[in-house]
Scaffold this active site. Sequence first.
Site, PDB file in Angstrom:
ATOM      1  CD  GLU A 158      -2.596   1.296   2.622  1.00  0.00           C
ATOM      2  OE1 GLU A 158      -3.336   2.286   2.810  1.00  0.00           O
ATOM      3  OE2 GLU A 158      -2.525   0.331   3.415  1.00  0.00           O
ATOM      4  CD  GLU A 214      -8.934   3.135   3.032  1.00  0.00           C
ATOM      5  OE1 GLU A 214      -8.112   2.549   2.302  1.00  0.00           O
ATOM      6  OE2 GLU A 214      -8.839   3.159   4.270  1.00  0.00           O
TER       7      GLU A 214
END
Length: 242
Positions: A23, A142
């Site tokens: 990530e 997100e």
Amino acid sequence: MKVLIDPGHGGKDPGAVNGDLHEADIVLKIAKKVVNKLSQYDNVQTKLSRSTDVFLELKERTDIANSWGADVLISIHINSATNKNANGIETLIYTNGSNESLVIASSVQSQLIREANRNNRGVKKANFHMLRESKMPACLVECGFISNAIESSLMKTDKFLEQCANAIVKGIVEVYKLNLKKEVVKVANRPLTDREKEIQAEAMELGITDGKNPFEPVDRFYLWSAMIPLAKRVRALEEKKK
């Protein structure tokens, strides 16, 4: 106006992980694209909470935004879930977030869905440090689920990273009514010459580009992604010669 872009995680904290996909790496690439694109607009200053793979405490991140006097904060993240079918994009604001936070979050979320064409999980509220301790309108995006096979594959492509970055920028531009710098407008509005059209068509045929925004500045990640297929073909040819 001042825009603080916060790529989540970094350094000893890779964030959500799926194989060799981290990530922290993905969101840093998106964040750098956002800053690069915002540089084309008048009266906009940008700052990254981190520009390399380093670890920052959450307080350090909000301290940077608050001390700099940012007008808006966008924190960029990638989702993950034990349910591998979970998918889509969502944007969050603080539980007791301001109306301006809701406005910017709604704009960014709408643009993300339009650009990336993923499942719309909507705008939600959460008691996250980045949203709670920032003194300016803030939202946390997100950009899909790294735990989902389809979306993790997308995250490996520059096209998806570009889509996310474009969406975040468009969301900011829409809310704050930003205008492109005159020199950018002048270049962007110039028609392509016949030779430029030939180059564009050939590049599209070879899969180097989608042909959009021919005058937009190119960052290194875009250049690398375009050159990798060519480099692989050259390497394959060299291997055959051996």
